[in-house]
Design an enzyme around this catalytic site. Structure first.
Site, PDB file in Angstrom:
ATOM      1  N   ARG A  38       0.839  -1.190   0.000  1.00 58.77           N
ATOM      2  CA  ARG A  38       0.000   0.000   0.000  1.00 58.77           C
ATOM      3  C   ARG A  38       0.883   1.252   0.000  1.00 58.77           C
ATOM      4  O   ARG A  38       2.069   1.188   0.324  1.00 58.77           O
ATOM      5  CB  ARG A  38      -0.908   0.018   1.233  1.00 58.77           C
ATOM      6  N   LYS A  41       1.735   2.332   7.339  1.00 59.03           N
ATOM      7  CA  LYS A  41       2.088   1.612   8.564  1.00 59.03           C
ATOM      8  C   LYS A  41       3.098   2.407   9.394  1.00 59.03           C
ATOM      9  O   LYS A  41       3.717   3.353   8.928  1.00 59.03           O
ATOM     10  CB  LYS A  41       2.667   0.233   8.215  1.00 59.03           C
ATOM     11  N   TYR A  79      -1.036   4.776  10.477  1.00 61.25           N
ATOM     12  CA  TYR A  79      -1.406   3.817  11.525  1.00 61.25           C
ATOM     13  C   TYR A  79      -0.210   3.654  12.455  1.00 61.25           C
ATOM     14  O   TYR A  79       0.926   3.508  11.988  1.00 61.25           O
ATOM     15  CB  TYR A  79      -1.767   2.452  10.930  1.00 61.25           C
ATOM     16  N   HIS A 113      -0.691   2.096  16.204  1.00 64.63           N
ATOM     17  CA  HIS A 113      -0.922   0.965  17.117  1.00 64.63           C
ATOM     18  C   HIS A 113       0.147   0.920  18.204  1.00 64.63           C
ATOM     19  O   HIS A 113       0.828  -0.093  18.415  1.00 64.63           O
ATOM     20  CB  HIS A 113      -0.962  -0.349  16.340  1.00 64.63           C
ATOM     21  N   GLU A 135      -5.879   5.083  13.510  1.00 72.13           N
ATOM     22  CA  GLU A 135      -6.808   4.204  14.238  1.00 72.13           C
ATOM     23  C   GLU A 135      -7.471   4.877  15.431  1.00 72.13           C
ATOM     24  O   GLU A 135      -8.442   4.333  15.987  1.00 72.13           O
ATOM     25  CB  GLU A 135      -6.106   2.915  14.681  1.00 72.13           C
ATOM     26  N   ASP A 144      -2.238  -6.582  15.581  1.00 75.07           N
ATOM     27  CA  ASP A 144      -1.533  -5.305  15.618  1.00 75.07           C
ATOM     28  C   ASP A 144      -1.786  -4.536  16.901  1.00 75.07           C
ATOM     29  O   ASP A 144      -1.115  -3.532  17.172  1.00 75.07           O
ATOM     30  CB  ASP A 144      -1.864  -4.446  14.388  1.00 75.07           C
TER      31      ASP A 144
END
Length: 363
Positions: free
Chosen positions: A15, A74, A93, A95, A117, A270
């Site tokens: 991605r 990510k 993202y 996490h 998120e 994750d």
């Protein structure tokens, strides 16, 4: 504003943070978009596509990271830590609840880190930037689960849909949120026997309006989890606690009681995972066998379908990226949902849920 779009470095993460169409919108608004060469190739976007959209192609990581706003998919890996800098905005993202080292580095370097998120729309409790990837991950969880149930992949040799005269496979889904709902859609479509367990009775009532009698809906407690997991051919972890580590719902002892060759796919990996025996894996080496059960723990599952996933993500992130580009950090004052996405700012851990995971890092 100068906006950097790095090439993702996580294993087989194809991605990209910005599609050419969104790059064009930003360019038309007067911003400069810098894309690391080959960043979009895995998602089907060539350097020429970005050039035609008005973006600039840069040859190195350093060149693309040295921008006011960096948009990724990510979390930064350790090899990228050196590029993070004070007064920079990182939008991706993160996490963090499952990654103390990254959390500490973000605090130390002084970056403003906004996590997709945890961007949350007030009142509706909606997570607009997590939802599109949750939809994809939920659907993929059953596709991958069905694959690894094949005998040649180490599974029991069960066809989830069964055939006339042979009962279908059983899919147990822990969590009835977006991931669990989408997993159930695919499992039902395949003809599997499906159970969803959730602690929210209102959510279970809503799921009944969607699935009716095609899915067995159970209140999630230890007794129901134990009974369901023992009999599962495919167990899907779909638990989400905003900003926090996922709770362990299935112990090693319970995994031992599953049939040999059963499959576990933990989408919550994750956020630490909700299965005790589940460890993060990668697209290169997606599974391992423990206690006789096939475990799948890839934390970036949507990276398997980057053409679809990049566009789905950008459909949701575009308005927020536009606001950050136009207003910088003042966008946090005008958009409460975006402000809730801030995890680290001014050398401080600021998101309440992540603070509860790392109380010793709260200044």
């Amino acid at each position: 504003m100068e906006i950097g779009i790095p090439k993702e470095t996580k294993d087989q993460e194809f991605r990209v943070g910005l599609s050419p169409s969104v790059a064009r919108v930003l360019r038309e608004s007067g911003h400069r978009v810098y894309v690391e060469t080959q960043a979009g190739v895995g998602a089907g976007f060539s350097d020429d596509d970005y050039l035609h959209a008005g973006a600039e192609i840069v040859p190195t990581q350093e060149a693309v990271w040295n921008r006011e706003l960096v948009v990724k998919v990510k979390e930064p890996l350790e090899s990228e830590y050196k590029f993070l800098q004070k007064e920079q905005i990182l939008f991706t993202y993160l996490h963090l609840a499952a990654d103390r080292k990254l959390t500490e580095h973000l605090i130390d370097c002084g970056v403003t880190a906004i996590a997709y998120e945890t961007v949350e729309q007030s009142g509706a409790n909606k997570l607009p930037l997590l939802t599109p990837m949750s939809i994809i991950a939920g659907r993929l969880s059953v596709q991958f689960g069905a694959r690894y149930l094949e005998r040649q992949q180490g599974g029991r040799g069960v066809l989830l849909g069964g055939v006339p005269g042979v009962k279908p496979g059983k899919v147990v889904i822990l969590g009835g949120g977006v991931v669990g709902t989408e997993a159930a859609r695919i499992a039902v479509g395949m003809g599997a026997s499906v159970q969803i367990l959730d602690v929210n009775v209102d959510r279970l009532s809503y799921l009944e309006t969607i699935f009716g009698s095609r899915v067995e809906l159970l209140y999630s407690n230890s007794a129901h989890i134990e009974a369901a997991v023992k009999d599962a051919d495919l167990l899907i972890g779909a638990v989400l606690v905003l900003g926090k580590r996922a709770p362990i719902l299935v112990s090693r002892t319970l995994v031992k009681q599953m049939r040999a060759g059963s499959v576990i796919v933990d989408v919550a990996v994750d956020q630490g995972g909700c299965i005790e025996t589940l460890n993060p894996t990668s697209h290169t080496n997606p599974v391992y066998i423990e206690e006789g059960v096939v475990h799948y723990g890839v934390p970036n599952m949507p990276g398997a379908v980057p053409w679809t996933a990049t566009q789905a993500l950008n459909n949701s992130t575009q308005p927020y990226i536009q606001q950050l580009a136009n207003l910088g950090l003042k966008a946090l004052e005008t958009n409460p949902a975006l402000a809730k996405g801030v995890n680290v700012q001014n050398h401080r851990l600021v998101h309440p849920a992540v603070q509860s995971v790392f109380p010793d890092l709260v200044s």
